[in-house]
Enzyme design. Structure first.
Site, PDB file in Angstrom:
ATOM      1  N   HIS A   1      17.558   1.315  47.464  1.00 14.09           N
ATOM      2  CA  HIS A   1      17.209   0.078  48.174  1.00 14.09           C
ATOM      3  C   HIS A   1      18.429  -0.521  48.872  1.00 14.09           C
ATOM      4  O   HIS A   1      18.314  -1.111  49.946  1.00 14.09           O
ATOM      5  CB  HIS A   1      16.659  -0.966  47.189  1.00 14.09           C
ATOM      6  CG  HIS A   1      15.271  -0.683  46.704  1.00 14.09           C
ATOM      7  ND1 HIS A   1      14.176  -0.711  47.528  1.00 14.09           N
ATOM      8  CD2 HIS A   1      14.808  -0.396  45.458  1.00 14.09           C
ATOM      9  CE1 HIS A   1      13.085  -0.449  46.825  1.00 14.09           C
ATOM     10  NE2 HIS A   1      13.443  -0.246  45.565  1.00 14.09           N
TER      11      HIS A   1
ATOM     12  N   HIS B   1      13.442  -3.150  32.131  1.00 14.54           N
ATOM     13  CA  HIS B   1      14.215  -2.898  33.355  1.00 14.54           C
ATOM     14  C   HIS B   1      14.582  -4.248  33.956  1.00 14.54           C
ATOM     15  O   HIS B   1      13.706  -5.009  34.357  1.00 14.54           O
ATOM     16  CB  HIS B   1      13.334  -2.094  34.326  1.00 14.54           C
ATOM     17  CG  HIS B   1      13.926  -1.866  35.686  1.00 14.54           C
ATOM     18  ND1 HIS B   1      14.375  -0.626  36.089  1.00 14.54           N
ATOM     19  CD2 HIS B   1      14.095  -2.687  36.753  1.00 14.54           C
ATOM     20  CE1 HIS B   1      14.800  -0.702  37.345  1.00 14.54           C
ATOM     21  NE2 HIS B   1      14.652  -1.946  37.764  1.00 14.54           N
TER      22      HIS B   1
END
Length: 342
Positions: A25, A202
Site C-alpha cells: 500500500h 492485526h
C-alpha cells in the site's frame, strides 16, 4: 496463548509477517521481484514463521480502481517462495477481488497459509473460499476487516461462524488504526471465549498504539499477531515487527524469531522496500480517529489536492459514511459534495 504454568515452557506467540503484502500500500503496489526476494530471504533467516506476499488488497486485487501491481500474483509468489527454506508462505484474499482460481494458483505456487478476509459483519461470504483452502491442503485462516465497526459480541459471533466454515484460526484487523488497548482487550477476550482455534490480531499505528494494542491482544489470549518490518504498511503503518519481537522477548514470550536477525531483516526492509519509514502525520492520525481504512491515505491526499480541500475534512466526512476498502470511488464523490457546500 500457551499456558506456561501447565506446559513448563515459555508462552508462545506466532508472528505472521505481511510486510510484502500490507507494505505494498505504501509504494503503490510497485515492489519488484528482487525486492520481494531479498526481504523474504532476510525474514526467513530471522525465523519469521509466516511471510505473507501479494498486492496490498490481496490475491486478484490488482486493478485500476485500487492500483495496478507491478508484478502478477504468480511472479510475486514465485519470488518469495524461492527465498523461503524454513518460513511458510502466506497469502491474503478477499472474496470479490480474489476468486477460487486465485487460491488454486496460489497453492500451485507453494502457498502454505491462506487468509480469507471479510467485512466485520459479513463472515458468511468466506464459506466457499475457506472450504476450497481446506480442500487444497493449505492452512485456512480468516480475518474480519474494519473490526471497530462491530461490537465485541458481534465480532465473537462472526468469528464463531468462521470456525464452522473450517477456519483454523480467526481474528480481527484494526484496519483503520482506531483502537485503544482497552478496545482490543474487550474484543479479543470475547473472541477467545467464543472459539477453540487460535485468535489473530492485526494492528495499525495511526494512534501510535499498534505495539501496545498487540500486547493487549496477547494478554487477552491472541496467539497469532501480525507485524511488519519497520511497520511498513498502509498509512501510518502496522505493528512494528522488530519492536514487537523485542518487547515479547522481554516479557518472556517466545516467538522463535532471532532478535539480531530480525533487526537485520528490518534494515533490509528499510533499505530495499521503502522510500521512508511510515510516520504518524496529521492525515494518518485523523484517519485513525475517523475510523477510515489506512489504505485511503494516498487517494484522499490526491483528491483533496485536486479539489483544493483540506484532507482532514475529507477523512472525517468519509468516516461518517463508514467507508470500507473497495469503496475508493466514493472519495471523489464526497470531495465534490464538500466542495459544493463551501
Amino acid at each position: 496463548m500457551m499456558d506456561s504454568s501447565t506446559s513448563g515452557k515459555r508462552p508462545q506467540v506466532l508472528i505472521h509477517d505481511p510486510t510484502l503484502r500490507d507494505g505494498h500500500h505504501a509504494v503503490g503496489h510497485q515492489l519488484d521481484a528482487d525486492q520481494l526476494h531479498d526481504y523474504a530471504a532476510a525474514a526467513n533467516a530471522a525465523g519469521v514463521p509466516v511471510v505473507e506476499v501479494g498486492h496490498g488488497n490481496g490475491l486478484g486485487a490488482s486493478s485500476l480502481q485500487i492500483g495496478r501491481a507491478k508484478l502478477s500474483d504468480a511472479t510475486m509468489l514465485k519470488a518469495v517462495r524461492d527465498a523461503l527454506t524454513h518460513s511458510r508462505m502466506g497469502v491474503f484474499m478477499a472474496p470479490g477481488w480474489g476468486t477460487a482460481d486465485d487460491l488454486r494458483a496460489a497453492v500451485a505456487h507453494g502457498t502454505d497459509v491462506m487468509r480469507i478476509a471479510a467485512h466485520c459483519t459479513e463472515a458468511d461470504v468466506t464459506e466457499h473460499h475457506l472450504g476450497i483452502a481446506r480442500d487444497l491442503g493449505a492452512e485456512a485462516q480468516s480475518v474480519l476487516l474494519m473490526s471497530h465497526m462491530a461490537s465485541p459480541g458481534q465480532l465473537a459471533e462472526q468469528c464463531a461462524l468462521l470456525t464452522t466454515f473450517g477456519a483454523q484460526a480467526v481474528g480481527i484487523m484494526d484496519s483503520a488504526g482506531h483502537y485503544l488497548p482497552a478496545d482490543v482487550t474487550e474484543r479479543v477476550s470475547a473472541i477467545v471465549e467464543a472459539v477453540d482455534v487460535p485468535v489473530i490480531f492485526h494492528g495499525h499505528n495511526n494512534l501510535s498504539l499498534a505495539v501496545a494494542n498487540s500486547l493487549a491482544a496477547v494478554e487477552a489470549g491472541a496467539s497469532i499477531i501480525d507485524a511488519t518490518a519497520r511497520g511498513f504498511g498502509a498509512g501510518a503503518g502496522n505493528t512494528q515487527l522488530e519492536v514487537l519481537v523485542a518487547v515479547l522477548e522481554q516479557q518472556g514470550i517466545d516467538t522463535g524469531i532471532g532478535l539480531r536477525e530480525v533487526l537485520r531483516a528490518a534494515d533490509v526492509a528499510e533499505a530495499r522496500l521503502m522510500k521512508a519509514q511510515p510516520v504518524i502525520d496529521s492525515v494518518s492520525l485523523v484517519s485513525g480517529l475517523a475510523g477510515v481504512f489506512s489504505g485511503f491515505k494516498k487517494p484522499v491526499l490526491e483528491t483533496a489536492r485536486r479539489e483544493d480541500l483540506d484532507p482532514l475534512d475529507l477523512f472525517f466526512a468519509l468516516g461518517k459514511l463508514q467507508v470500507v476498502a473497495g469503496q475508493e470511488d466514493l472519495i471523489a464523490d464526497v470531495a465534490r459534495q464538500l466542495k459544493a457546500a463551501q
